[in-house]
Structure formats: C-alpha cells, structure tokens
Scaffold this motif. Structure first.
Motif, PDB file in Angstrom:
ATOM      1  N   UNK A  52       0.807  -1.223   0.000  1.00  0.00           N
ATOM      2  CA  UNK A  52       0.000   0.000   0.000  1.00  0.00           C
ATOM      3  C   UNK A  52       0.838   1.270   0.000  1.00  0.00           C
ATOM      4  N   UNK A  53       2.150   1.144   0.018  1.00  0.00           N
ATOM      5  CA  UNK A  53       3.012   2.324   0.066  1.00  0.00           C
ATOM      6  C   UNK A  53       2.929   3.122  -1.237  1.00  0.00           C
ATOM      7  N   UNK A  54       3.074   4.429  -1.110  1.00  0.00           N
ATOM      8  CA  UNK A  54       3.180   5.281  -2.282  1.00  0.00           C
ATOM      9  C   UNK A  54       1.848   5.605  -2.926  1.00  0.00           C
ATOM     10  N   UNK A 245     -10.398   3.825   3.358  1.00  0.00           N
ATOM     11  CA  UNK A 245     -10.747   4.387   2.046  1.00  0.00           C
ATOM     12  C   UNK A 245      -9.546   4.991   1.322  1.00  0.00           C
ATOM     13  N   UNK A 246      -8.338   4.595   1.722  1.00  0.00           N
ATOM     14  CA  UNK A 246      -7.155   5.208   1.132  1.00  0.00           C
ATOM     15  C   UNK A 246      -7.082   5.005  -0.375  1.00  0.00           C
ATOM     16  N   UNK A 247      -7.430   3.827  -0.871  1.00  0.00           N
ATOM     17  CA  UNK A 247      -7.334   3.578  -2.308  1.00  0.00           C
ATOM     18  C   UNK A 247      -8.375   4.386  -3.078  1.00  0.00           C
ATOM     19  N   UNK A 248      -9.539   4.608  -2.468  1.00  0.00           N
ATOM     20  CA  UNK A 248     -10.541   5.464  -3.098  1.00  0.00           C
ATOM     21  C   UNK A 248     -10.002   6.889  -3.213  1.00  0.00           C
ATOM     22  N   UNK A 249      -9.324   7.338  -2.159  1.00  0.00           N
ATOM     23  CA  UNK A 249      -8.707   8.667  -2.194  1.00  0.00           C
ATOM     24  C   UNK A 249      -7.649   8.746  -3.291  1.00  0.00           C
TER      25      UNK A 249
END
Length: 280
Positions: A52-54, A245-249
């Motif tokens: 999930x980095x970057x 929701x980080x990937x949505x962001x």
C-alpha cells in the motif's frame, strides 16, 4: 510582637524550602535524570515496505486478512478497534457471509439492555456493529494490565511517528537491556513489570512481547508464520484500519490530476488559437 511573630513564621517557611531544595539537589546529584538513556539508546523504526506504500500502492487483501487473523488471535485480548465496524471487513476481501460469521463468533458480545428488566445485558454482534471495547472502562483496563491502559489500535498507524514501520519494529524489538546502557546509566534499569524495547520512546513499556515464537498464529492461507511475517501482516492490517478508504482517495487523486492535465492542454490550445494572429 506581631511583627516578630511574622518574621519567625517567614523564617520557618524559608527553612522548610531550603530543606526541600537541598533534598532535590541531593537526589539529582546521586540519581541524575535518565533522559539521556532514552535519547542515546532509542532507535528509529526499521524500514518496512508494504504493497500500500506510495501513491500507486494497493491493498494486498491476502496480507490484510492474515493481519486481521493476528489481531484477532493475539492483539484483541487487550486492544480495541472502536472505529472499525465488522461490515468494513468486506474491504479486505471477506464476503458478507464471512463477515456475519466473524461478528457472531467474536469473543466480546455487544453491550445491550434487557428489554424486560431494563438491566445491562449483551447480545451477539451484527455486521453493522463496531468492534466492541475490550474493557468496559479505563479502571478495568488498568486493573487487567498492571495499571496501564492498552491504546485503541484503529488509528495507531496515524497516531505514531513512523506508522506501520514503528508498529513492526516495536513488536519485533523486545530484547534484554544492553550492558552498555546499565554501565552509563545505572539507575535506568527496567522497572519490574515493564519490558525493554529500544523502539519505544522511553525504552520501557508495560506491554509484554505479543509475538514470542514462530507459528504462534497458524495462517489459513499456508503462509509461514514467522515473527517477522506476523508483525508485518498486522502492521499492514492496522494501516488499513487507519484509513480504509485510502485507495478510493488515491483514485480520486488520479482523476483530479488527469482532469488538470487535460484542462491545461485545452487552455494552452485556446491560448494559441486566440492569439495566433497577434504579432509581437
């Protein structure tokens, strides 16, 4: 007469203050403060690389499920996840049926009120419920943990400098106090009930090592459960709990950047078209 009495009282206060000051100075001379020990022997978190980095990272759902298994079997005995609902687990790859089963089988039931008696009661968890608190209140938490309150882990990656790397280093960082530390700071010996860990700010913390041996958690996907693997997986899981929701962001950011690039191109084209016949 009254004036002399005031002088006497003032002298008595001054004498008491001098005794207190001398006691403090004497204590500092014989037992100097140990902040230097923490400054000298504290270690920065070891680098940790997660999928999930970057800005182009992604969730490794298999790893997140392993991390949840570590949390469930090890960490949940003391630490809550009060900002996460059971239904949020669909975000790491569990089906609705699996989430329902996890909620119902969770070791801590949901607090409730008996409709007939009005007395406090409990009921099985539902997918819409948030993870229940491990301890009813701070007093109960202290009583069960050597007067220390285990922190909630929902936002721990955001709350600690170093994030997931800090969590991984802390879990794997327990060790005996180095002889050099005790030679330089004799009074910095780890107090009874605490545990030495150079990745913790004060070097000593109340939490005992949560992962003590390889194979402590038997992964359902067959991954070899070394201490390093388990700590990495739970750090990845807590990265997700801190921002599900980080990937949505990230996807929203990609769309915004693409829009801006197209807008800049159209603006430049309009500029060239409007001013093409104007001579400088």
């Amino acid at each position: 007469m009254l004036r002399y009495l005031n002088y006497l009282i003032g002298a008595a206060f001054a004498f008491v203050l001098l005794i207190a000051l001398w006691g403090t100075v004497s204590e500092l001379i014989h037992n100097p403060p140990q902040e230097g020990a923490a400054e000298e022997f504290h270690l920065e978190p070891k680098p940790l690389h997660l999928a999930s980095d970057g800005p182009f990272g992604h969730w490794d759902k298999q790893q997140l499920q392993r991390g949840f298994q570590v949390y469930k079997e090890v960490c949940s005995a003391c630490h809550s996840l009060r900002h996460i609902a059971f239904r949020d687990l669909t975000g790491i790859g569990y089906s609705e049926a699996q989430v329902k089963a996890i909620a119902e089988q969770w070791q801590i039931p949901q607090p409730s009120v008996n409709k007939d008696t009005g007395e406090p009661d409990t009921r099985p968890n539902k997918p819409s419920d948030y993870f229940p608190l491990v301890f009813a209140n701070e007093t109960a938490a202290k009583a069960a943990n050597n007067n220390a309150v285990p922190p909630d882990l929902s936002l721990m990656v955001k709350a600690r400098e170093g994030g997931a790397a800090y969590i991984h280093s802390l879990i794997t960082g327990y060790r005996p106090q180095p002889a050099e530390l005790l030679e330089k700071f004799p009074t910095a010996k780890t107090p009874p009930g605490l545990h030495y860990n150079p990745y913790f700010a004060t070097l000593n913390l109340a939490m005992p090592p949560p992962l003590t041996s390889d194979g402590q958690v038997q992964y359902e996907d067959g991954t070899k459960p070394t201490i390093d693997q388990m700590s990495t997986d739970v750090a990845a899981f807590l990265t997700w709990t801190a921002e599900p929701d980080m990937m949505t962001r990230h996807r929203t950011g990609y769309a915004a950047v693409l829009f801006l690039l197209i807008f800049i191109g159209l603006t430049f084209g309009a500029y060239k078209n409007i001013w093409r016949d104007v001579k400088h």
